[in-house]
Structures are given as structure tokens and as C-alpha cells.
Design a protein around this motif. Structure first.
Motif, PDB file in Angstrom:
ATOM      1  N   ALA A  26       0.804  -1.220   0.000  1.00 53.01           N
ATOM      2  CA  ALA A  26       0.000   0.000   0.000  1.00 53.01           C
ATOM      3  C   ALA A  26       0.843   1.279   0.000  1.00 53.01           C
ATOM      4  O   ALA A  26       0.412   2.312  -0.508  1.00 53.01           O
ATOM      5  N   THR A  36      -3.002   3.791   3.413  1.00 57.39           N
ATOM      6  CA  THR A  36      -2.421   2.477   3.704  1.00 57.39           C
ATOM      7  C   THR A  36      -3.325   1.760   4.712  1.00 57.39           C
ATOM      8  O   THR A  36      -4.279   2.356   5.219  1.00 57.39           O
ATOM      9  N   ALA A  53     -11.946  -7.445   6.015  1.00 55.96           N
ATOM     10  CA  ALA A  53     -11.565  -8.222   4.834  1.00 55.96           C
ATOM     11  C   ALA A  53     -11.581  -9.708   5.167  1.00 55.96           C
ATOM     12  O   ALA A  53     -10.566 -10.408   5.051  1.00 55.96           O
ATOM     13  N   GLN A 103       0.614  -6.474  -3.745  1.00 58.20           N
ATOM     14  CA  GLN A 103      -0.497  -6.813  -2.840  1.00 58.20           C
ATOM     15  C   GLN A 103      -1.627  -5.820  -3.046  1.00 58.20           C
ATOM     16  O   GLN A 103      -2.691  -5.946  -2.466  1.00 58.20           O
ATOM     17  N   GLY A 189       7.246  -0.302   0.138  1.00 55.15           N
ATOM     18  CA  GLY A 189       5.995   0.203   0.706  1.00 55.15           C
ATOM     19  C   GLY A 189       5.088  -0.875   1.257  1.00 55.15           C
ATOM     20  O   GLY A 189       3.872  -0.757   1.170  1.00 55.15           O
ATOM     21  N   THR A 190       5.691  -1.910   1.812  1.00 55.49           N
ATOM     22  CA  THR A 190       4.862  -2.930   2.471  1.00 55.49           C
ATOM     23  C   THR A 190       5.351  -3.146   3.889  1.00 55.49           C
ATOM     24  O   THR A 190       6.563  -3.160   4.140  1.00 55.49           O
ATOM     25  N   LEU A 216       9.053   3.909   4.601  1.00 49.88           N
ATOM     26  CA  LEU A 216       9.198   5.018   5.547  1.00 49.88           C
ATOM     27  C   LEU A 216       9.726   4.518   6.883  1.00 49.88           C
ATOM     28  O   LEU A 216      10.471   5.215   7.571  1.00 49.88           O
ATOM     29  N   LYS A 232      10.334   7.971   0.970  1.00 47.71           N
ATOM     30  CA  LYS A 232       9.158   7.764   0.131  1.00 47.71           C
ATOM     31  C   LYS A 232       9.539   7.062  -1.173  1.00 47.71           C
ATOM     32  O   LYS A 232      10.500   7.485  -1.844  1.00 47.71           O
TER      33      LYS A 232
HETATM   34  P1  OAD Z   1       0.396  -1.663   5.092  1.00 47.07           P
HETATM   35  O1  OAD Z   1      -0.586  -0.570   5.293  1.00 47.07           O
HETATM   36  O2  OAD Z   1       0.432  -2.759   6.090  1.00 47.07           O
HETATM   37  O3  OAD Z   1       1.875  -1.066   5.025  1.00 47.07           O
HETATM   38  C1  OAD Z   1       2.205   0.027   4.238  1.00 47.07           C
HETATM   39  C2  OAD Z   1       3.695   0.302   4.450  1.00 47.07           C
HETATM   40  O4  OAD Z   1       4.073   1.355   3.575  1.00 47.07           O
HETATM   41  C3  OAD Z   1       4.049   0.766   5.863  1.00 47.07           C
HETATM   42  O5  OAD Z   1       5.167  -0.002   6.306  1.00 47.07           O
HETATM   43  C4  OAD Z   1       4.422   2.248   5.701  1.00 47.07           C
HETATM   44  O6  OAD Z   1       5.450   2.651   6.573  1.00 47.07           O
HETATM   45  C5  OAD Z   1       4.891   2.270   4.261  1.00 47.07           C
HETATM   46  N1  OAD Z   1       4.728   3.561   3.563  1.00 47.07           N
HETATM   47  C6  OAD Z   1       3.742   4.482   3.690  1.00 47.07           C
HETATM   48  N2  OAD Z   1       3.899   5.488   2.819  1.00 47.07           N
HETATM   49  C7  OAD Z   1       5.024   5.207   2.103  1.00 47.07           C
HETATM   50  C8  OAD Z   1       5.728   5.862   1.040  1.00 47.07           C
HETATM   51  N3  OAD Z   1       5.299   7.014   0.509  1.00 47.07           N
HETATM   52  N4  OAD Z   1       6.848   5.267   0.562  1.00 47.07           N
HETATM   53  C9  OAD Z   1       7.293   4.114   1.082  1.00 47.07           C
HETATM   54  N5  OAD Z   1       6.673   3.437   2.072  1.00 47.07           N
HETATM   55  C10 OAD Z   1       5.562   3.971   2.573  1.00 47.07           C
HETATM   56  O7  OAD Z   1       0.156  -2.210   3.602  1.00 47.07           O
HETATM   57  P2  OAD Z   1       0.540  -3.614   2.976  1.00 47.07           P
HETATM   58  O8  OAD Z   1       1.876  -4.070   3.426  1.00 47.07           O
HETATM   59  O9  OAD Z   1       0.296  -3.504   1.518  1.00 47.07           O
HETATM   60  O10 OAD Z   1      -4.588  -7.302   2.375  1.00 47.07           O
HETATM   61  O11 OAD Z   1      -0.579  -4.555   3.602  1.00 47.07           O
HETATM   62  C11 OAD Z   1      -0.615  -5.896   3.236  1.00 47.07           C
HETATM   63  C12 OAD Z   1      -2.027  -6.393   3.133  1.00 47.07           C
HETATM   64  O12 OAD Z   1      -2.716  -6.159   4.353  1.00 47.07           O
HETATM   65  C13 OAD Z   1      -2.885  -5.657   2.112  1.00 47.07           C
HETATM   66  O13 OAD Z   1      -2.729  -6.151   0.791  1.00 47.07           O
HETATM   67  C14 OAD Z   1      -4.272  -5.909   2.604  1.00 47.07           C
HETATM   68  C15 OAD Z   1      -4.023  -5.573   4.052  1.00 47.07           C
HETATM   69  O14 OAD Z   1      -4.936  -5.931   4.934  1.00 47.07           O
HETATM   70  C16 OAD Z   1      -5.877  -7.725   2.364  1.00 47.07           C
HETATM   71  O15 OAD Z   1      -6.832  -6.963   2.483  1.00 47.07           O
HETATM   72  C17 OAD Z   1      -6.015  -9.189   2.208  1.00 47.07           C
END
Ligand code: OAD
Length: 246
Positions: A26, A36, A53, A103, A189-190, A216, A232
Motif C-alpha cells: 500500500a 495504507t 476483509a 499486494q 511500501g509494504t 518510511l 518515500k
Molecule cells: P500496510 O498498510 O500494512 O503497510 C504500508 C507500508 O508502507 C508501511 O510499512 C508504511 O510505513 C509504508 N509507507 C507508507 N507510505 C510510504 C511511502 N510514501 N513510501 C514508502 N513506504 C511507505 O500495507 P501492505 O503491506 O500492503 O490485504 O498490507 C498488506 C495487506 O494487508 C494488504 O494487501 C491488505 C491488508 O490488509 C488484504 O486486504 C487481504
């Protein structure tokens, strides 16, 4: 941002690697305005993604789950890819073998122009039947709690993967293959908390890949990564592409 230092090993790999894989979450869409999941802004009406979800949540309160997806669809309809998404298109064009594993369900990688994209968690703009799984092409409008129904009588749901469900078989096996053969792997960004997606960078590293993380904040991957950029993705990825073109 030009202060970001890119290790020599990474620069060499950018020049020589044939097989490259990327996992996005995200965070790469955050700069486009998509919230996110984790962190303050990830909450919707005080619910966490893990509470909405799920199959159980849909069975108990399909209207609530649909409201959340409608809210997210509205956001996604209005956003555009950011420089991070476009930098990944440049990377795809540069490497002989490049796989983008995401994702994200927002479709922004494809909108930006990425071609080989494996969407592990589906696409939020598509629908399917909760019972028979058939894709549903009709409009979805939720009126007074009435959920549209499939020809089989089942209720229509978003075509995304929920917690506890299996990931699309072709996407997961393609992602694992790409991760295992990658010489260079980017985790971007995960939060790296949700498996099996979060296992991909680990599989890559186990098989000898050089692991780069862009986030971040620190994540469970940070300690095993060969190189961590805290910042970022929309700023760091274009700098990496710039180095590649020099
Ligand atoms: P998360 O919301 O868990 O994590 C987002 C990450 O991106 C965090 O570690 C932030 O620090 C980082 N972040 C935010 N802004 C950023 C930027 N501009 N540049 C770099 N990093 C940044 O999202 P996911 O890891 O995608 O699944 O979450 C995984 C899954 O959990 C999703 O696909 C979804 C969710 O629940 C389902 O719904 C099944």
C-alpha cells in the motif's frame, strides 16, 4: 533527496542483473492519495482491515463490508499513479526478466504502464459471486442492505482476497518462481506482515538475491535486507532509475 546514497553493489547489480523481482504494498500508492492499511489513516470507522476483509465479516454484515469497499473504490477512481509507479515501468523496460508482484488491489501499476504484474490480492474494481465464484459484470449498488445476486442466487462480493482465503494459484506460483530466481529483489511500501506475500522477499534472499527495502519505517524485513532506504518510494525509486540511466 539527492543525498540518498546508493551502495556500489546495488549500482553494479542494476547494470548486470538479468532477473529482477519487486513486491509492492500500500505504501507505493500512498503518494497517490490511497490510504495504507496500517497506521492511523488506515482505519475506517474504527475498523481494521483484518476485521472487514474476511468471509466472516461478509457473512455477518455484508452491507458494512460493501460500504468499506465502496469507500475505497471512490478513492481509487479519483487517483493517478505517482513517480514511484512510473519508475517501476522504467525498471521493467530496462531488465530482461522483470516481475512486479503487488499486494495492491488499486490497479495503479497497470494504469502506469507496468505489463508483467501479478496481483496477489485481486483487483478491487472486479466483482464475483460469493457462492459460485463466477465473475459478475453488472453494476453493484447497495440499496437498503440489498446486495446484488448472481444467477445462482449467491450474493455478489468484491473479487479480492480476504484474510484466510487462498491466493490466486497462478499469481502465487508465478510470484514464487520470480522471487526464487531473482538476482535483485525490491520490497517497496509494504509492512511485510501479511503472508504469503511477505514470504516472497524472504524466498528471494534465501536463494541468493540482493534484497533492497524502500519504506518510511523499519519492518520485519529490514534486518535481513542488504540495503534499506528509509523514505518515500515516489522519491527514492526515480533516483534509482536515474542512476541506471547514467
Ligand atoms: P500496510 O498498510 O500494512 O503497510 C504500508 C507500508 O508502507 C508501511 O510499512 C508504511 O510505513 C509504508 N509507507 C507508507 N507510505 C510510504 C511511502 N510514501 N513510501 C514508502 N513506504 C511507505 O500495507 P501492505 O503491506 O500492503 O490485504 O498490507 C498488506 C495487506 O494487508 C494488504 O494487501 C491488505 C491488508 O490488509 C488484504 O486486504 C487481504
Amino acid at each position: 533527496m539527492s543525498m540518498v546514497e546508493i551502495p556500489e553493489k546495488l549500482i553494479n547489480l542494476l547494470r548486470t542483473a538479468r532477473s529482477v523481482a519487486v513486491l509492492t504494498g500500500a505504501g507505493i500508492s500512498a503518494e497517490s492519495g490511497v490510504p495504507t492499511f496500517r497506521g492511523e489513516e488506515g482505519l475506517w470507522k474504527k475498523f481494521r482491515a483484518e476485521e472487514l476483509a474476511t468471509v466472516e465479516a461478509f457473512m455477518q454484515n455484508p452491507q458494512l463490508v460493501w460500504e468499506w469497499y465502496m469507500y475505497r473504490r471512490e478513492i481509487i477512481n479519483d487517483v493517478r499513479p505517482n513517480p514511484g509507479h512510473y519508475a517501476l515501468v522504467d525498471l521493467e523496460n530496462h531488465f530482461e526478466d522483470f516481475t512486479l508482484i503487488t499486494q495492491n488491489v488499486d490497479g495503479l501499476h497497470r494504469t502506469a504502464g507496468s505489463k508483467k504484474v501479478l496481483e496477489l490480492h485481486g483487483n478491487i474494481l472486479c466483482n464475483k459471486c460469493f457462492e459460485c465464484g463466477e465473475p459478475y459484470e453488472g453494476e453493484v449498488e447497495i440499496k437498503e442492505g440489498e446486495i446484488p445476486r448472481c444467477d445462482c442466487g449467491g450474493r455478489i462480493r468484491p473479487d479480492v482476497v480476504w484474510f484466510g482465503e487462498l491466493l490466486p494459484a497462478a499469481a502465487i506460483s508465478g510470484a514464487l518462481d520470480a522471487s526464487e530466481k531473482a538476482e535483485l529483489f525490491f520490497s517497496i511500501g509494504t509492512s511485510a506482515l501479511v503472508h504469503p506475500a511477505a514470504s516472497m522477499p524472504m524466498a528471494a534472499k534465501r536463494n541468493g538475491a540482493y534484497l533492497v527495502e524502500i519504506n518510511l519505517d523499519p519492518t520485519p524485513l529490514s534486518e535481513m535486507a542488504d540495503c534499506v532506504f528509509h523514505g518515500k518510494s515516489g522519491e527514492i525509486l526515480p533516483l534509482i532509475v536515474e542512476r541506471l540511466k547514467e
